[in-house]
Design a protein around this motif. Structure first.
Motif, short mmCIF file in Angstrom:
data_model
loop_
_atom_site.label_atom_id
_atom_site.label_comp_id
_atom_site.label_asym_id
_atom_site.label_seq_id
_atom_site.Cartn_x
_atom_site.Cartn_y
_atom_site.Cartn_z
N ALA A 279 0.78 -1.27 -0.05
CA ALA A 279 -0.13 -0.11 0.08
C ALA A 279 0.85 1.15 0.09
O ALA A 279 0.44 2.43 -0.37
CB ALA A 279 -1.03 0.01 1.20
N LEU A 280 2.14 1.15 0.38
CA LEU A 280 3.02 2.30 0.38
C LEU A 280 3.53 2.62 -0.85
O LEU A 280 3.89 4.05 -1.05
CB LEU A 280 4.33 1.88 1.26
CG LEU A 280 3.69 1.66 2.94
CD1 LEU A 280 5.02 1.34 3.53
CD2 LEU A 280 3.21 2.91 3.35
N GLN A 281 3.41 1.86 -1.88
CA GLN A 281 3.95 2.34 -3.20
C GLN A 281 3.07 3.34 -3.99
O GLN A 281 1.95 3.21 -4.01
CB GLN A 281 3.95 1.00 -4.08
CG GLN A 281 5.00 1.34 -5.46
CD GLN A 281 4.87 -0.04 -6.43
OE1 GLN A 281 3.96 -0.89 -6.38
NE2 GLN A 281 5.96 -0.16 -7.20
N ASP A 282 3.75 4.25 -4.53
CA ASP A 282 3.27 5.42 -5.35
C ASP A 282 2.75 4.72 -6.57
O ASP A 282 3.86 4.19 -7.32
CB ASP A 282 4.23 6.58 -5.33
CG ASP A 282 3.82 7.45 -6.67
OD1 ASP A 282 2.58 7.87 -6.54
OD2 ASP A 282 4.55 7.94 -7.28
N HIS A 317 14.46 1.76 -1.27
CA HIS A 317 13.05 0.91 -0.86
C HIS A 317 12.75 0.19 -2.18
O HIS A 317 11.96 -0.94 -1.97
CB HIS A 317 11.65 2.13 -0.71
CG HIS A 317 11.94 2.73 0.62
ND1 HIS A 317 11.03 3.85 0.85
CD2 HIS A 317 12.53 2.53 1.78
CE1 HIS A 317 11.47 3.98 2.26
NE2 HIS A 317 12.52 3.35 2.79
N VAL A 318 13.22 0.24 -3.29
CA VAL A 318 13.12 -0.58 -4.30
C VAL A 318 13.62 -1.85 -4.13
O VAL A 318 13.26 -2.94 -4.51
CB VAL A 318 13.49 -0.05 -5.73
CG1 VAL A 318 13.67 -1.06 -6.76
CG2 VAL A 318 13.01 1.29 -6.05
N LEU A 319 14.80 -1.86 -3.25
CA LEU A 319 15.41 -2.92 -2.85
C LEU A 319 14.69 -3.60 -1.69
O LEU A 319 14.19 -4.63 -1.69
CB LEU A 319 17.09 -2.70 -2.39
CG LEU A 319 18.03 -2.70 -3.53
CD1 LEU A 319 17.76 -1.47 -4.52
CD2 LEU A 319 19.34 -2.45 -2.86
N SER A 320 14.60 -2.85 -0.64
CA SER A 320 14.17 -3.38 0.53
C SER A 320 12.77 -3.79 0.46
O SER A 320 12.39 -5.06 1.15
CB SER A 320 14.40 -2.21 2.10
OG SER A 320 13.61 -1.19 1.57
N VAL A 321 11.76 -3.04 0.17
CA VAL A 321 10.28 -3.49 -0.09
C VAL A 321 10.23 -4.64 -1.01
O VAL A 321 9.46 -5.49 -0.71
CB VAL A 321 9.63 -2.18 -0.49
CG1 VAL A 321 7.97 -2.75 -0.58
CG2 VAL A 321 9.82 -1.14 0.79
N PHE A 332 5.39 -6.21 -5.71
CA PHE A 332 4.97 -5.03 -5.77
C PHE A 332 3.41 -4.77 -6.43
O PHE A 332 3.27 -5.87 -7.32
CB PHE A 332 5.72 -3.98 -6.57
CG PHE A 332 7.14 -3.46 -5.80
CD1 PHE A 332 6.88 -2.66 -4.61
CD2 PHE A 332 8.38 -3.83 -6.34
CE1 PHE A 332 7.92 -2.18 -4.23
CE2 PHE A 332 9.51 -3.15 -5.78
CZ PHE A 332 9.19 -2.46 -4.58
N ALA A 333 2.75 -4.00 -6.21
CA ALA A 333 1.16 -3.68 -6.67
C ALA A 333 1.41 -3.25 -8.19
O ALA A 333 0.65 -3.40 -8.77
CB ALA A 333 0.36 -2.81 -5.74
N HIS A 334 2.38 -2.32 -8.41
CA HIS A 334 2.45 -1.84 -9.56
C HIS A 334 3.92 -1.96 -10.01
O HIS A 334 5.12 -2.17 -9.15
CB HIS A 334 2.32 -0.16 -9.51
CG HIS A 334 0.99 0.17 -8.90
ND1 HIS A 334 0.05 0.09 -9.54
CD2 HIS A 334 0.90 0.64 -7.40
CE1 HIS A 334 -1.15 0.49 -8.46
NE2 HIS A 334 -0.44 0.75 -7.40
N PRO A 335 4.37 -1.72 -11.29
CA PRO A 335 5.53 -1.81 -11.96
C PRO A 335 6.44 -0.34 -11.44
O PRO A 335 5.87 0.55 -10.82
CB PRO A 335 5.69 -1.50 -13.21
CG PRO A 335 4.19 -2.07 -13.62
CD PRO A 335 3.17 -1.68 -12.54
N GLU A 379 10.05 -9.56 -13.41
CA GLU A 379 9.35 -10.54 -12.85
C GLU A 379 7.86 -10.31 -12.85
O GLU A 379 7.23 -11.32 -13.07
CB GLU A 379 9.77 -10.34 -11.26
CG GLU A 379 9.20 -11.31 -10.39
CD GLU A 379 9.46 -10.89 -8.90
OE1 GLU A 379 9.87 -11.68 -8.32
OE2 GLU A 379 9.40 -9.93 -8.52
N MET A 380 7.55 -9.10 -12.90
CA MET A 380 5.88 -8.91 -12.96
C MET A 380 5.47 -9.03 -14.37
O MET A 380 4.28 -9.67 -14.72
CB MET A 380 5.54 -7.42 -12.73
CG MET A 380 5.73 -7.21 -11.05
SD MET A 380 5.66 -5.44 -10.68
CE MET A 380 3.64 -5.74 -10.75
N SER A 381 6.17 -8.78 -15.42
CA SER A 381 5.79 -8.80 -16.85
C SER A 381 6.21 -9.97 -17.58
O SER A 381 5.51 -10.49 -18.39
CB SER A 381 6.00 -7.35 -17.53
OG SER A 381 7.56 -7.54 -17.84
#
Length: 580
Positions: A279-282, A317-321, A332-335, A379-381
């Motif tokens: 939920a924290l991702q922009d 945070h790209v790494l840690s989250v 992640f919810a979004h790319p 990973e997502m796509s």
């Protein structure tokens, strides 16, 4: 005169049946010819025998598959059936039984009257045992293993490398590498590495014992370490009691729990942890800003002309989250859109503009973020990330800009400033690029030279001066380059030994590790124990222990930001070279 040897010193045929280790240097030409004929018979039946093997004609060898490596032998009255595969320098001594599916590593010695039974009978009550079907899980014996006389090894057992099994033992369960075991059923007695040839406990054994004791202590206190940093009022983690909640603290808590407990932190269920982080991702940029004052999602600055948003905390945070979500079986919810939307040209322009000479750490950290974002997007796509050819452009730029004299990017700005920025930037850059994608680093020998020179700088590595960042940024490059080269391996191991014991001693009961000094050249939260220091030092200790060769005693292996294995990528499939 030895029994079995005539007056001219020529051994009788039966002598070699019982002492086959002497055949290679004592057999006559007639005896060698007779053995060759016997081996030809076995080979004609499908066996594969390496050079200088000996199989006694008096052994009962009725194997469906028989593979013997060089310098291996089967002695008189041994009973061998089924599928038997042995490496080099293996022995099956008189009256031993090897049946079923059995695999022996190099240097496996099977004592007289021992039985390796790679099969089993069913014994259900509905029919006689002799009519029951046979099952076979197989027996696996590692390298450099001594199985004593009259030992029985049951189906399904794996005996690790370098084990010793005492005479008469019955092995019903797997034995870890280096175990000395005995009894019925066999039980581990001690670690074979504990004593050298003189009988004195070796330094490596003492280190192994120390890391094992540390790991047990840390696991027992892990719940307390996490609980002290959790606030029931905010429902968030802070790095230490009394400080504001942060995104990184939550991610560090997830990594610590995974390392020490093999489970999510107990303050929330795994799905709740994942949802709070997701939920924290922009959704516009794909970055994760720092928490706002009230604990909710924060905001980001306006993007630069190439679309990038300058925010070092959000970049990390790209790494840690991302890795914390992976440990929670989420993503992640979004790319990471700022990565996905950057063209190859924009990427190269930004790489050229990074402060490689004055702030190599910042430059390397940016590469770490971009490459990790590209990995998360792929990973997502399941496809590309960034504009066409962007990821290839990154590795092309890195491959052509690396300094062949240091193996690194950028340069030390002056002798007075030393190599701190250069080496620390190298760690961040290679962590996200070469290490994460499983590609060999360029000029690995020069990397080792540069890092070892930096590791002698007392400003960062004298007693009491180390912090987690600086030690990690030496340990990881030595470990990474060491997978490709043995250049100055003993010096790298010696440095790791020097660092390991003091690192273990930094643990604070119930609180974990402090990051380290925040004085000259220092950074991070300082000496007080907290989640960041604990997460980083746990990973550092694993790297140091693996350089020394005792990491298996820890009972954990990093799986997050500092995991040793590369990710799986549909583009980069070249395996990382080196040791396991």
């Amino acid at each position: 005169m030895l029994t079995g040897v005539d007056q001219e010193g020529v051994a009788e045929d039966s002598y070699f049946d019982y002492c086959p280790w002497d055949f290679a240097h004592r057999a006559s030409s007639v005896q060698r010819a007779a053995q060759a004929v016997h081996q030809e018979t076995l080979i004609a039946a499908g066996a594969s025998l390496g050079p200088r093997c000996y199989v006694s004609p008096a052994a009962a060898v009725f194997a469906e598959v028989l593979r013997l490596g060089a310098d291996s032998y089967i002695a008189r009255y041994a009973y061998v059936t089924g599928e038997v595969r042995a490496g080099r320098d293996c022995s099956v001594n008189p009256y031993a039984t090897v049946r079923g599916r059995v695999t022996l590593g190099d240097g496996a010695r099977i004592g007289a009257h021992a039985s390796l039974l790679g099969f089993n009978h069913g014994f259900a009550p509905d029919q006689p045992v002799h009519r029951q079907p046979l099952t076979s899980k197989g027996v696996v014996v590692g390298d450099d293993v001594w199985i004593g006389s009259n030992v029985v090894v049951l189906d399904g057992v794996t005996i690790g490398n370098h084990c010793v099994v005492g005479a008469g033992a019955v092995v019903t369960k797997d034995l870890a590498p280096w175990t000395i075991a005995a009894g019925n059923p066999a039980r581990p007695l001690r670690d074979r590495r504990r004593h050298g040839a003189s009988g004195v406990v070796t330094p490596e054994a003492e280190l192994g014992d120390a890391v094992a004791e540390f790991a047990e202590r840390a696991r027992a206190q892990a719940h307390d370490v996490l609980a002290r940093c959790w606030s029931d009022d905010t429902g968030r983690y802070g790095d230490r009691p009394g400080v504001s909640a942060t995104v990184r603290a939550h991610c560090d808590a997830v990594e610590i729990a995974d390392l020490l407990l093999g489970a999510p932190p107990g303050q929330l269920a795994a799905a709740e942890h994942a949802e709070r982080l997701r939920a924290l991702q922009d959704p516009v940029s794909g970055l994760v800003p720092e928490l706002a004052r009230g604990g909710g999602p924060g905001t980001l600055a306006a993007p630069a002309r190439d679309g990038w948003i300058e925010d070092g905390t959000a970049e990390y945070h790209v790494l840690s989250v991302g890795y914390a979500l992976e440990l929670l079986d989420s993503r992640f919810a979004h790319p990471v859109h700022v990565v996905d939307e950057m063209t190859a040209g924009q990427l190269v322009a930004r790489l050229d503009a990074l402060p490689w000479r004055t702030q190599a750490w910042s430059a390397g950290a940016w590469v770490d973020c971009w490459a990790t974002g590209a990995y998360r997007n792929r990973e997502m796509s399941g496809g590309s990330s960034g504009g066409p050819g962007a990821l290839e452009a990154l590795f092309g730029w890195l491959g052509t800009r690396v300094d062949p004299w240091t193996g690194m990017w950028g340069e030390a700005p002056s002798p007075a400033a030393g190599r701190l920025q250069l080496v620390n930037g190298y760690y961040r850059l290679t962590r996200g690029s070469f290490a994460q994608f499983g590609l060999p680093v360029p000029y690995a020998e020069r990397v080792v030279d540069t890092v070892l020179a930096h590791a002698r700088d007392p400003r960062w590595f004298a007693a009491g001066r180390q912090n987690a960042c600086n030690v990690l940024d030496v340990a990881h490059p030595l470990w990474l380059a060491g997978r490709q080269t043995r250049h100055r391996e003993d010096e790298a191991r010696a440095w790791a030994k020097e660092q390991l014991m003091p690192a273990l001693g930094r643990w604070h009961d119930g609180a974990g590790f402090g990051f380290g000094p925040a004085g000259e050249g220092g950074s991070g939260p300082g000496r007080e124990p907290g989640l960041q220091g604990t997460e980083m030092w746990l990973a550092i200790i694993w790297l140091l222990a693996d350089l020394v060769g005792v990491a298996d005693r820890l009972g954990y292996r990093p799986r997050g930001v500092h995991r040793p294995e590369p990710v799986r990528s549909p583009m980069f499939t070249t395996p990382h070279p080196g040791r396991s």
